[in-house]
Motif scaffolding. Structure first.
Motif, mmCIF file in Angstrom:
data_model
loop_
_atom_site.group_PDB
_atom_site.id
_atom_site.type_symbol
_atom_site.label_atom_id
_atom_site.label_comp_id
_atom_site.label_asym_id
_atom_site.label_seq_id
_atom_site.Cartn_x
_atom_site.Cartn_y
_atom_site.Cartn_z
ATOM 1 N N PRO A 153 0.000 1.948 -15.984
ATOM 2 C CA PRO A 153 0.277 0.540 -15.698
ATOM 3 C C PRO A 153 1.766 0.274 -15.498
ATOM 4 N N GLU A 154 2.605 0.930 -16.290
ATOM 5 C CA GLU A 154 4.050 0.730 -16.147
ATOM 6 C C GLU A 154 4.542 1.183 -14.772
ATOM 7 N N ARG A 155 4.006 2.302 -14.291
ATOM 8 C CA ARG A 155 4.394 2.802 -12.967
ATOM 9 C C ARG A 155 3.872 1.871 -11.879
ATOM 10 N N LEU B 161 6.707 -4.306 -7.839
ATOM 11 C CA LEU B 161 7.955 -5.038 -7.676
ATOM 12 C C LEU B 161 8.794 -4.436 -6.550
ATOM 13 N N SER B 162 8.802 -3.124 -6.449
ATOM 14 C CA SER B 162 9.533 -2.470 -5.360
ATOM 15 C C SER B 162 8.945 -2.869 -4.010
ATOM 16 N N ALA B 163 7.620 -2.953 -3.931
ATOM 17 C CA ALA B 163 6.969 -3.343 -2.688
ATOM 18 C C ALA B 163 7.318 -4.784 -2.310
ATOM 19 N N ASP C 123 0.836 -1.201 0.000
ATOM 20 C CA ASP C 123 0.000 0.000 0.000
ATOM 21 C C ASP C 123 0.873 1.254 0.000
ATOM 22 N N GLN C 124 1.989 1.198 0.701
ATOM 23 C CA GLN C 124 2.893 2.349 0.744
ATOM 24 C C GLN C 124 3.425 2.684 -0.652
ATOM 25 N N GLU C 125 3.861 1.657 -1.372
ATOM 26 C CA GLU C 125 4.409 1.894 -2.704
ATOM 27 C C GLU C 125 3.338 2.347 -3.693
ATOM 28 N N TRP D 96 9.825 -14.780 -6.823
ATOM 29 C CA TRP D 96 8.461 -14.247 -6.668
ATOM 30 C C TRP D 96 7.762 -14.132 -8.016
ATOM 31 N N HIS D 97 8.462 -13.623 -9.017
ATOM 32 C CA HIS D 97 7.845 -13.470 -10.337
ATOM 33 C C HIS D 97 7.465 -14.830 -10.920
ATOM 34 N N ALA D 98 8.334 -15.813 -10.765
ATOM 35 C CA ALA D 98 8.027 -17.154 -11.270
ATOM 36 C C ALA D 98 6.811 -17.738 -10.560
#
Length: 293
Positions: free
Chosen positions: A87-89, A95-97, A31-33, A155-157
């Protein structure tokens, strides 16, 4: 035959890997990100975060892909979210979160460990063996670039494998004639859901009238008994749906092979335990530590 065990292995991989994926919905860093990126706190981040891989998708497209949310709930957030953050942002913020959340939950010594590196390689091998036909959410996420750091690769996988499985699960529900609310009611009635029936109803934004009408219809058709639990026929129906889901989720694990899939399960076990014990995930006491949802 070894191949006969693969659908069960697919189910076990999902159970052990899914809690690691789920930090992208429940960790406070998420939520922060998202709010830092410009989104409103709460549900907007969930819908935009999961749907961003689809591009500037309309609420109708997202509701169809997500299947069991009230479309009116999604329409309150999409496409409005794309005017607040592209969407890109949103993908970048998600991912940063996850990076921050996994470092916090697992610890710096774990995210860079040889076990996470190995798990990431195995999970990526499985994820890259998925096929996109008929799987819109998987296909959209599979177009995203792979992260570089091992814990984010893992995580992505796991996210790709989850969306691949989820698309197959929706196909199984449709094939068995189980609509959006019925899917939620019968899943809650198994007692294995991460949430209680009331939590599910509220989270998916269905009215009590709509929910109760579905319960009544399922009771009349013999899927639920008078107490609201699954009947014998209902239990059989859910078992058939899960078996079809496991079978549809099997190809990437068949490509990986039973031995390497078992190794992935073993490597993800401690990560799952760390996420669950951290308290990041919500808990339905009637379902114990289940990570289904």
């Amino acid at each position: 035959m070894i191949s006969d065990s693969i659908p069960l292995i697919a189910s076990r991989c999902h159970q052990v890997g899914d809690p690691v994926h789920l930090v992208c919905y429940f960790a406070p860093e998420v939520d922060q990100e998202f709010t830092s990126a410009g989104l409103e706190p709460g549900n907007m981040g969930y819908f935009a975060g999961r749907a961003a891989a689809l591009g500037r998708a309309s609420s109708a497209v997202v509701a169809a892909a997500f299947y069991n949310f009230n479309p009116a709930l999604i329409a309150r957030h999409l496409p409005r979210a794309w005017d607040r953050a592209s969407p890109e942002r949103v993908i970048e913020a998600r991912l940063s979160a996850v990076d921050r959340a996994l470092r916090h939950v697992l610890g710096e010594d774990v995210v860079g460990s040889p076990d996470v590196v190995e798990a990431a390689k195995l999970a990526r091998t499985a994820a890259e063996a998925c096929f996109p036909e008929g799987r819109p959410l998987y296909a959209a996420h599979a177009e995203l670039p792979w992260p570089r750091e091992p814990h984010l690769v893992l995580w992505h996988a796991l996210t790709l494998l989850r969306e691949h499985r989820g698309d197959g699960h929706i196909a199984a529900l449709i094939g068995h004639g189980v609509g959006a609310i019925a899917a939620l009611v019968t899943e809650a009635a198994t007692g294995k859901s991460l949430f209680s029936a009331e939590q599910v109803r509220e989270h998916r934004d269905w009215s009590k009238q709509d929910w109760d009408a579905e319960v009544a219809a399922l009771t009349e058709s013999g899927i639920l008994d008078a107490s609201g639990r699954l009947s014998e026929a209902g239990t059989r129906l859910r078992s058939q749906i899960e078996a079809a889901t496991d079978a549809a989720a099997a190809p990437p694990y068949r490509s990986l092979g039973a031995e390497r899939a078992e190794r992935l399960i073993a490597l993800c076990g401690p990560l799952r335990d760390a996420v669950v014990s951290s308290g990041v995930l919500p808990r339905n006491d009637t379902a114990g530590q289940s990570a289904q949802g």
